[in-house]
Design a protein around this motif. Structure first.
Motif, mmCIF file in Angstrom:
data_model
loop_
_atom_site.group_PDB
_atom_site.id
_atom_site.type_symbol
_atom_site.label_atom_id
_atom_site.label_comp_id
_atom_site.label_asym_id
_atom_site.label_seq_id
_atom_site.Cartn_x
_atom_site.Cartn_y
_atom_site.Cartn_z
ATOM 1 N N ARG A 1 0.853 -1.187 0.000
ATOM 2 C CA ARG A 1 0.000 0.000 0.000
ATOM 3 C C ARG A 1 0.889 1.237 0.000
ATOM 4 N N LEU A 2 0.319 2.339 -0.470
ATOM 5 C CA LEU A 2 1.025 3.611 -0.450
ATOM 6 C C LEU A 2 0.690 4.346 0.850
ATOM 7 N N VAL A 3 1.710 4.885 1.487
ATOM 8 C CA VAL A 3 1.515 5.644 2.727
ATOM 9 C C VAL A 3 2.305 6.940 2.639
ATOM 10 N N VAL A 4 1.985 7.858 3.533
ATOM 11 C CA VAL A 4 2.647 9.164 3.550
ATOM 12 C C VAL A 4 4.094 9.001 4.001
ATOM 13 N N ASN A 5 4.985 9.702 3.317
ATOM 14 C CA ASN A 5 6.379 9.749 3.713
ATOM 15 C C ASN A 5 6.546 10.858 4.748
ATOM 16 N N PRO A 6 6.845 10.531 6.028
ATOM 17 C CA PRO A 6 6.952 11.575 7.062
ATOM 18 C C PRO A 6 8.006 12.632 6.745
ATOM 19 N N LEU B 1 6.233 9.077 -1.992
ATOM 20 C CA LEU B 1 5.379 8.247 -1.142
ATOM 21 C C LEU B 1 6.117 6.993 -0.712
ATOM 22 N N TRP B 2 5.816 6.565 0.496
ATOM 23 C CA TRP B 2 6.341 5.282 0.954
ATOM 24 C C TRP B 2 5.488 4.147 0.399
ATOM 25 N N VAL B 3 6.129 3.016 0.139
ATOM 26 C CA VAL B 3 5.440 1.780 -0.234
ATOM 27 C C VAL B 3 5.760 0.752 0.847
ATOM 28 N N GLU B 4 4.737 0.269 1.517
ATOM 29 C CA GLU B 4 4.900 -0.768 2.542
ATOM 30 C C GLU B 4 4.283 -2.062 2.032
ATOM 31 N N ALA B 5 5.010 -3.161 2.164
ATOM 32 C CA ALA B 5 4.530 -4.465 1.685
ATOM 33 C C ALA B 5 4.672 -5.504 2.785
ATOM 34 N N PRO C 1 4.870 0.734 -14.293
ATOM 35 C CA PRO C 1 5.584 0.118 -13.156
ATOM 36 C C PRO C 1 6.716 1.015 -12.672
ATOM 37 N N GLN C 2 6.962 0.968 -11.375
ATOM 38 C CA GLN C 2 8.014 1.755 -10.755
ATOM 39 C C GLN C 2 9.068 0.823 -10.168
ATOM 40 N N GLU C 3 10.284 1.319 -10.050
ATOM 41 C CA GLU C 3 11.366 0.553 -9.421
ATOM 42 C C GLU C 3 11.682 1.187 -8.071
ATOM 43 N N MET C 4 11.794 0.345 -7.051
ATOM 44 C CA MET C 4 11.988 0.836 -5.691
ATOM 45 C C MET C 4 13.152 0.101 -5.034
ATOM 46 N N SER C 5 13.877 0.809 -4.212
ATOM 47 C CA SER C 5 14.947 0.208 -3.432
ATOM 48 C C SER C 5 14.428 -0.038 -2.014
ATOM 49 N N VAL C 6 14.615 -1.245 -1.492
ATOM 50 C CA VAL C 6 14.168 -1.564 -0.139
ATOM 51 C C VAL C 6 15.029 -0.786 0.849
ATOM 52 N N ALA C 7 14.393 0.144 1.573
ATOM 53 C CA ALA C 7 15.132 1.007 2.493
ATOM 54 C C ALA C 7 15.076 0.515 3.927
ATOM 55 N N PHE C 8 14.045 -0.258 4.279
ATOM 56 C CA PHE C 8 13.889 -0.667 5.680
ATOM 57 C C PHE C 8 13.124 -1.977 5.737
ATOM 58 N N GLY D 1 -0.798 -9.267 16.170
ATOM 59 C CA GLY D 1 -1.897 -10.119 15.732
ATOM 60 C C GLY D 1 -1.691 -10.759 14.381
ATOM 61 N N SER D 2 -0.493 -10.727 13.835
ATOM 62 C CA SER D 2 -0.231 -11.345 12.531
ATOM 63 C C SER D 2 1.152 -11.970 12.537
ATOM 64 N N GLN D 3 1.404 -12.773 11.546
ATOM 65 C CA GLN D 3 2.714 -13.398 11.372
ATOM 66 C C GLN D 3 3.432 -12.759 10.189
ATOM 67 N N LEU D 4 3.261 -11.460 10.045
ATOM 68 C CA LEU D 4 3.839 -10.753 8.921
ATOM 69 C C LEU D 4 4.770 -9.656 9.393
ATOM 70 N N THR D 5 5.791 -9.436 8.633
ATOM 71 C CA THR D 5 6.642 -8.267 8.818
ATOM 72 C C THR D 5 6.486 -7.387 7.588
ATOM 73 N N GLN D 6 7.197 -6.283 7.535
ATOM 74 C CA GLN D 6 7.021 -5.354 6.428
ATOM 75 C C GLN D 6 8.364 -4.904 5.870
ATOM 76 N N ILE D 7 8.351 -4.655 4.563
ATOM 77 C CA ILE D 7 9.478 -3.983 3.937
ATOM 78 C C ILE D 7 8.974 -2.632 3.438
ATOM 79 N N ARG D 8 9.913 -1.674 3.300
ATOM 80 C CA ARG D 8 9.490 -0.333 2.961
ATOM 81 C C ARG D 8 10.510 0.338 2.053
ATOM 82 N N GLY D 9 9.998 1.168 1.172
ATOM 83 C CA GLY D 9 10.831 1.977 0.297
ATOM 84 C C GLY D 9 10.005 3.160 -0.173
#
Length: 410
Positions: free
Chosen positions: A109-114, A247-251, A278-285, A293-301
């Motif tokens: 999803r797209l989120v605001v870049n602080p 914009l940040w992309v969190e997956a 399509p866009q190209e993104m570098s994984v920053a975090f 409550g989930s078994q998921l982690t997130q990557i962000r760029g």
């Protein structure tokens, strides 16, 4: 003697089938044993397949003309003339060995870049005399006035500055007086007065307890924390602006997949509705803990957002490369029909003839799928319009194209 022969003939005629007797009496030859009877042509409605008739007519439900229905036909071939192929956009491709880039699709999803947000707070205590921006979602340009503040404290600082200027005139060249003027000017700057406002104050020699605050940069108003007429203290939040230029992309990533992700790794991002961009993104975090409550982690760029065409909250798919499969037969994903009977494709076996063929698939990317069994180099496969052929086959023959098919060896 003649009586015995007559009785014997009567007994033989009793044992013969009635069809033979009827044929003999009419002078026609009886049908040969095992000769197939003429098939009866049936008709059905394209919209209501449950309607089946033995003669041409209209559907009793919707009134559409019935079409020929080959329910009992065992012929797997489907004939589509050249004109209908063009109308249905049926295109084919000769398959061959190629390198298949495989990627894991992640929900994002797209989120605001602080880093693109601006928090505007009151630099001085006072009353909000005029609030020029009162609604969220409004775009604000850099330098646009946001609010006007009335402050007695500011009036006192302006008076100090005017007195320091007067003292400096009396003692020209005095370094101490010059320092006092510079100090008073700096205080006014710290409380939001611009150099032009300070110069105007020195020129008119008139105090102005009202200070106008401008947007330090452009953005979208995300929050308004005050109302007109409200008193605020020094440092109180007033307005928050969000910039959408980046914009940040969190997956979401499962822990087993996260171990294969590295910071700085390049991934592809596709925003829903903009699949052609399509866009190209570098994984920053990479989030070091699992979500509550989930078994998921997130990557962000982050990705650029020219013209602010995308908004936070929009869905985005992130494609994480998992490796390459070399020398693999591959097809576009839409060329493979998947249903409860298995997976099959349509082969063009003649100019106007198409036949279904069972296949097995392997690795799959966002738009390509590997074919491990069922095809060989040079087979001409339908890559667009396969579902139309599937529907027409079911409509004409009343059964699944994959029924009775056997897997062919490569």
């Amino acid at each position: 003697m003649e009586r015995k022969i007559f009785i014997k003939n009567i007994a033989l005629m009793a044992l013969l089938p009635s069809t033979f007797i009827a044929a003999c009496s009419s002078g026609k030859k009886p049908e040969a044993a095992g000769e197939a009877k003429e098939k009866t042509q049936t008709f059905t409605c394209p919209m209501h397949p449950q309607v089946i008739k033995n003669e041409m007519g209209t559907c009793p439900i919707c009134g559409m003309d019935l079409v020929p229905f080959e329910k009992n036909s065992n012929d797997k071939a489907l004939k589509v003339d050249e004109k209908r192929q063009a109308l249905a956009n049926i295109t084919t491709l000769a398959v061959g060995d190629a390198s298949l880039s495989v990627a894991k699709q992640l929900n994002g999803r797209l989120v605001v870049n602080p880093e693109q947000s601006s928090y505007i707070s009151s630099r001085i205590a006072g009353r909000i005399e005029q609030l020029y921006v009162r609604e969220t979602g409004i775009k604000v340009a850099k330098g646009q006035p946001l609010y006007k503040l009335y402050s007695e404290q500011l009036a006192t600082l302006q008076q100090e500055y005017l007195m320091a200027l007067a003292q400096e005139k009396q003692f020209k060249g005095d370094k101490i007086e010059q320092q006092i003027v510079a100090s008073a000017r700096q205080k006014l700057r710290l409380y939001g007065q611009s150099d032009s406002q300070i110069a105007q104050l020195a020129k008119t020699q008139k105090k102005d307890p009202f200070v106008l605050f401008y947007a330090p940069e452009g953005g979208v108003v995300a929050e308004v924390s005050v109302t007109q007429g409200q008193y605020v203290t020094e440092g109180s939040p007033v307005i928050r602006l969000e910039g959408y230029g980046q914009l940040w992309v969190e997956a979401d990533v499962y822990p087993a997949e996260a171990k294969n992700v590295k910071q700085g790794q390049r991934v592809k991002v596709v925003v829903a509705g903009w699949e052609d961009q399509p866009q190209e993104m570098s994984v920053a975090f990479i989030t070091p803990v699992l979500g509550a409550g989930s078994q998921l982690t997130q990557i962000r760029g982050s990705i650029p957002n020219p013209g602010n065409k995308w908004q936070p909250g929009m869905q985005a798919n992130v494609f994480l490369p998992t490796g390459n499969s070399s020398k693999a037969l591959s097809l576009p994903v839409d060329a493979v029909i998947r249903d409860g009977k298995g997976m099959h494709v349509w082969i063009k076996s003649g100019k106007d003839t198409f036949e279904p063929r069972l296949v097995k698939t392997g690795q799959e990317s966002n738009n390509q799928v590997e074919i491990t069994e069922g095809l060989k180099n040079g087979d001409r496969v339908v890559v667009t319009g396969a579902y139309l052929l599937y529907s027409e086959y079911v409509l004409k023959k009343g059964k699944n194209p994959a029924e009775g098919l056997k897997m062919q060896s490569n």
